[in-house]
Write an enzyme that holds these catalytic residues in place. Structure first.
Site, mmCIF file in Angstrom:
data_model
loop_
_atom_site.group_PDB
_atom_site.id
_atom_site.type_symbol
_atom_site.label_atom_id
_atom_site.label_comp_id
_atom_site.label_asym_id
_atom_site.label_seq_id
_atom_site.Cartn_x
_atom_site.Cartn_y
_atom_site.Cartn_z
ATOM 1 N N ASP A 34 0.853 -1.186 0.000
ATOM 2 C CA ASP A 34 0.000 0.000 0.000
ATOM 3 C C ASP A 34 0.895 1.243 0.000
ATOM 4 O OD1 ASP A 34 -3.204 0.620 1.156
ATOM 5 O OD2 ASP A 34 -1.722 2.231 1.050
ATOM 6 N N ILE A 35 0.571 2.183 -0.863
ATOM 7 C CA ILE A 35 1.390 3.385 -1.012
ATOM 8 C C ILE A 35 1.311 4.283 0.225
ATOM 9 C CG2 ILE A 35 -0.289 4.984 -2.071
ATOM 10 C CD1 ILE A 35 1.855 5.490 -4.260
ATOM 11 N N ASN A 92 -12.587 -3.023 2.924
ATOM 12 C CA ASN A 92 -13.499 -1.880 2.982
ATOM 13 C C ASN A 92 -14.446 -1.949 1.796
ATOM 14 O OD1 ASN A 92 -12.201 -0.768 5.275
ATOM 15 N ND2 ASN A 92 -10.626 0.123 3.954
ATOM 16 N N GLU A 100 -12.150 3.500 -0.981
ATOM 17 C CA GLU A 100 -11.709 4.577 -1.879
ATOM 18 C C GLU A 100 -11.517 4.086 -3.307
ATOM 19 O OE1 GLU A 100 -8.110 6.082 -0.177
ATOM 20 O OE2 GLU A 100 -9.088 6.659 1.703
ATOM 21 N N VAL A 101 -11.033 2.885 -3.447
ATOM 22 C CA VAL A 101 -10.737 2.351 -4.786
ATOM 23 C C VAL A 101 -11.764 1.256 -5.113
ATOM 24 C CG1 VAL A 101 -9.022 1.245 -6.261
ATOM 25 C CG2 VAL A 101 -8.283 2.855 -4.480
ATOM 26 N N HIS A 105 -10.334 -5.314 -2.963
ATOM 27 C CA HIS A 105 -8.994 -5.529 -2.415
ATOM 28 C C HIS A 105 -9.093 -5.869 -0.947
ATOM 29 C CE1 HIS A 105 -9.993 -1.232 -2.186
ATOM 30 N NE2 HIS A 105 -9.299 -1.181 -1.054
ATOM 31 N N HIS A 107 -6.841 -5.532 2.468
ATOM 32 C CA HIS A 107 -5.660 -4.995 3.146
ATOM 33 C C HIS A 107 -5.151 -6.065 4.112
ATOM 34 C CE1 HIS A 107 -6.565 -0.547 2.417
ATOM 35 N NE2 HIS A 107 -7.733 -1.087 2.171
HETATM 36 P P1 AMP Z 1 -9.664 1.544 0.424
HETATM 37 O O1 AMP Z 1 -9.991 2.751 1.241
HETATM 38 O O2 AMP Z 1 -9.928 0.259 1.146
HETATM 39 O O3 AMP Z 1 -10.289 1.601 -0.937
HETATM 40 O O4 AMP Z 1 -8.094 1.563 0.259
HETATM 41 C C1 AMP Z 1 -7.425 1.960 -0.886
HETATM 42 C C2 AMP Z 1 -5.952 1.895 -0.575
HETATM 43 O O5 AMP Z 1 -5.249 1.994 -1.783
HETATM 44 C C3 AMP Z 1 -5.448 3.008 0.341
HETATM 45 O O6 AMP Z 1 -4.889 2.417 1.529
HETATM 46 C C4 AMP Z 1 -4.353 3.694 -0.499
HETATM 47 O O7 AMP Z 1 -3.227 4.075 0.257
HETATM 48 C C5 AMP Z 1 -4.025 2.615 -1.515
HETATM 49 N N1 AMP Z 1 -3.495 3.097 -2.779
HETATM 50 C C6 AMP Z 1 -4.008 4.075 -3.574
HETATM 51 N N2 AMP Z 1 -3.268 4.218 -4.670
HETATM 52 C C7 AMP Z 1 -2.274 3.306 -4.597
HETATM 53 C C8 AMP Z 1 -1.173 2.949 -5.431
HETATM 54 N N3 AMP Z 1 -0.939 3.580 -6.619
HETATM 55 N N4 AMP Z 1 -0.337 1.964 -5.024
HETATM 56 C C9 AMP Z 1 -0.547 1.335 -3.851
HETATM 57 N N5 AMP Z 1 -1.563 1.617 -3.027
HETATM 58 C C10 AMP Z 1 -2.419 2.589 -3.387
#
Ligand code: AMP
Length: 120
Positions: A34-35, A92, A100-101, A105, A107
């Site tokens: 995770d970034i 999430n 967010e994405v 996924h 974590h």
């Molecule tokens: P969520 O809130 O569960 O959707 O988490 C999305 C996660 O993606 C967050 O913890 C971000 O830090 C992570 N994230 C977003 N962009 C990237 C990326 N380019 N590479 C790795 N992790 C990312």
């Protein structure tokens, strides 16, 4: 549930348009750091297929995809030596889940005591 958006950032990582720090990959899943790591170990495991959420994935992915995905989860746990001390796995989902994405996924967080699961 919103339809899958193929412009989401994880779809771009899967297409090789954006780099990632790969931890593990098999035919069905990719795991990368995770970034914005929230713990010494913070790995994201994503399916290679286009699934919005854990609900979408568990309802519609094939048995092979689901097995391959969880094989990748197991491999990350093993590679990061997380089993003895423990870890947290989170998926999430949607607005209330703070997703967010919009590509499913999990974590995997560990490497220190993580405290209470939900703060508020
Ligand atoms: P969520 O809130 O569960 O959707 O988490 C999305 C996660 O993606 C967050 O913890 C971000 O830090 C992570 N994230 C977003 N962009 C990237 C990326 N380019 N590479 C790795 N992790 C990312």
């Amino acid at each position: 549930m919103a339809p899958y958006d193929s412009n989401n950032i994880f779809a771009k990582i899967l297409r090789g348009e954006i780099p990632c720090a790969k931890v593990y990959e098999n035919d069905y899943a990719l795991a990368f750091n995770d970034i914005g790591a929230k713990a010494p170990v913070h790995v994201l495991v994503i399916p290679k297929g286009a699934y919005v959420s854990i609900a979408d994935f568990s309802a519609t992915a094939s048995a092979e995809e689901q097995a391959g995905f969880f094989q990748a989860v197991a491999e990350v746990i093993r590679a990061k030596n997380l089993e003895e001390k423990g870890f947290r796995s989170i998926a999430n989902t949607g607005d209330h889940g703070g997703q967010e994405v919009p590509h499913f996924h999990v974590h995997i967080l560990g490497g220190r005591p993580l405290g209470a699961m939900v703060n508020s």
